[in-house]
Design a protein around this motif. Structure first.
Motif, PDB file in Angstrom:
ATOM      1  N   CYS A   1     -11.410  67.785   0.645  1.00 25.66           N
ATOM      2  CA  CYS A   1     -11.524  66.322   0.595  1.00 25.66           C
ATOM      3  C   CYS A   1     -12.996  65.933   0.440  1.00 25.66           C
ATOM      4  O   CYS A   1     -13.812  66.270   1.293  1.00 25.66           O
ATOM      5  CB  CYS A   1     -10.946  65.689   1.861  1.00 25.66           C
ATOM      6  SG  CYS A   1     -11.262  63.922   1.917  1.00 25.66           S
TER       7      CYS A   1
ATOM      8  N   SER B   1     -14.283  63.157   0.775  1.00 26.85           N
ATOM      9  CA  SER B   1     -14.696  62.107   1.706  1.00 26.85           C
ATOM     10  C   SER B   1     -14.917  62.672   3.112  1.00 26.85           C
ATOM     11  O   SER B   1     -15.952  62.476   3.715  1.00 26.85           O
ATOM     12  CB  SER B   1     -13.632  61.018   1.715  1.00 26.85           C
ATOM     13  OG  SER B   1     -13.787  60.207   2.826  1.00 26.85           O
ATOM     14  N   CYS B   2     -13.925  63.414   3.612  1.00 29.12           N
ATOM     15  CA  CYS B   2     -14.030  63.946   4.978  1.00 29.12           C
ATOM     16  C   CYS B   2     -14.729  65.299   5.018  1.00 29.12           C
ATOM     17  O   CYS B   2     -15.050  65.780   6.095  1.00 29.12           O
ATOM     18  CB  CYS B   2     -12.656  64.110   5.618  1.00 29.12           C
ATOM     19  SG  CYS B   2     -11.592  62.704   5.461  1.00 29.12           S
TER      20      CYS B   2
ATOM     21  N   CYS C   1      -5.660  63.983   0.867  1.00 28.29           N
ATOM     22  CA  CYS C   1      -6.178  64.322   2.201  1.00 28.29           C
ATOM     23  C   CYS C   1      -5.295  63.704   3.291  1.00 28.29           C
ATOM     24  O   CYS C   1      -5.007  62.515   3.250  1.00 28.29           O
ATOM     25  CB  CYS C   1      -7.608  63.828   2.334  1.00 28.29           C
ATOM     26  SG  CYS C   1      -8.251  63.956   3.998  1.00 28.29           S
TER      27      CYS C   1
ATOM     28  N   LEU D   1      -6.052  63.036   6.231  1.00 30.36           N
ATOM     29  CA  LEU D   1      -6.811  62.157   7.132  1.00 30.36           C
ATOM     30  C   LEU D   1      -7.103  60.806   6.508  1.00 30.36           C
ATOM     31  O   LEU D   1      -6.907  59.775   7.128  1.00 30.36           O
ATOM     32  CB  LEU D   1      -8.126  62.837   7.534  1.00 30.36           C
ATOM     33  CG  LEU D   1      -8.010  64.154   8.283  1.00 30.36           C
ATOM     34  CD1 LEU D   1      -9.391  64.697   8.593  1.00 30.36           C
ATOM     35  CD2 LEU D   1      -7.214  63.975   9.566  1.00 30.36           C
ATOM     36  N   CYS D   2      -7.588  60.818   5.259  1.00 29.87           N
ATOM     37  CA  CYS D   2      -8.047  59.545   4.685  1.00 29.87           C
ATOM     38  C   CYS D   2      -7.290  59.156   3.422  1.00 29.87           C
ATOM     39  O   CYS D   2      -7.577  58.123   2.832  1.00 29.87           O
ATOM     40  CB  CYS D   2      -9.536  59.626   4.382  1.00 29.87           C
ATOM     41  SG  CYS D   2      -9.901  60.715   3.002  1.00 29.87           S
TER      42      CYS D   2
HETATM   43 ZN    ZN Z   1     -10.259  62.914   3.712  1.00 26.85          ZN
END
Ligand code: ZN
Length: 231
Positions: A4, A6-7, A18, A20-21
């Motif tokens: 990911c 972003s994370c 992802c 998470l996000c």
């Molecule tokens: Zn993420």
């Protein structure tokens, strides 16, 4: 193996999005994958979040049930008291709006782009319903909703600049707004609405920005579309 952007987490089971996000993931190249597997060994599974979601879904159903029952009661009262003004329609719409908001906060504890998108959609539907409940004068389709779309275009533009490393996560939102604005403009040609200036402006702005983002977005844009809608 995917990653990911972003994370900055690595996903062992080739997740395309992802957990998470909700950002679209990138492929990890084979050499890096081998290196990571040697370093950290095999993966453990992503923690099970189904239980929490089950409870939340149950609460949503319960809320929906209570809302439907209360709306049914209000419609009956409205009908039986022979008040000509359909006030129960307004209460119904408000309940629906509250319910959609709940769905939105519960289901989409996800990426920012999805949140913005859903918020815009809910607002558009609500405006349309207020217009409809007041005798459908067409102001929602001719002015208000195109205005919301233009606002959305501006917002996305701002978010893309603010979030340069992940600008492509807003691409689908741009496409969605382009589709909505074309749909509204089509209503002019079939005679549903009479004034087309705002729908025309918002179609132009939305389509051009979506087209521009795909054209100049290169690989990142293609990748985003491929993973999101599998084309
Ligand atoms: Zn993420």
């Amino acid at each position: 193996m995917t990653r990911c952007p972003s994370c900055q987490i690595t996903l062992y089971h080739n997740e395309e999005v992802c957990p998470l996000c909700r950002c679209v993931t990138e492929e990890v190249d084979k050499r890096e994958e081998t290196r990571l597997r040697n370093l950290f060994g095999e993966s453990s599974f992503y923690p099970n979040v189904q239980k929490r979601q089950k409870i939340l879904r149950f609460i949503l159903k319960l809320v929906l049930f209570v809302f439907v029952v209360s709306e049914a009661i209000m419609v009956s009262i409205n009908y039986m008291t022979k008040v000509s003004y359909p006030w129960s329609l307004i209460t119904g719409l408000s309940l629906l709006y509250i319910y959609l908001f709940l769905v939105y906060w519960v289901t989409y504890d996800s990426g920012f782009a999805a949140k913005v998108g859903l918020q815009l959609m809910i607002t558009m539907v609500f405006l349309l319903m207020i217009d409809y409940s007041n005798g459908m004068h067409g102001w929602s389709l001719q002015w208000a909703i195109p205005g919301i779309i233009l606002l959305g275009d501006g917002l996305v533009f701002f978010l893309m600049i603010l979030n340069k490393s992940r600008w492509q996560s807003y691409l689908l939102l741009l496409l969605l707004m382009a589709i909505c604005s074309i749909a509204i403009l089509t209503l002019y040609f079939v005679g549903t609405i009479q004034i087309f200036i705002m729908p025309l402006i918002c179609s132009g702005v939305s389509c051009l920005s979506a087209f521009g983002a795909i054209l100049f977005g290169g690989k990142r844009a293609q990748h985003e579309l491929k993973r999101r809608i599998h084309i």
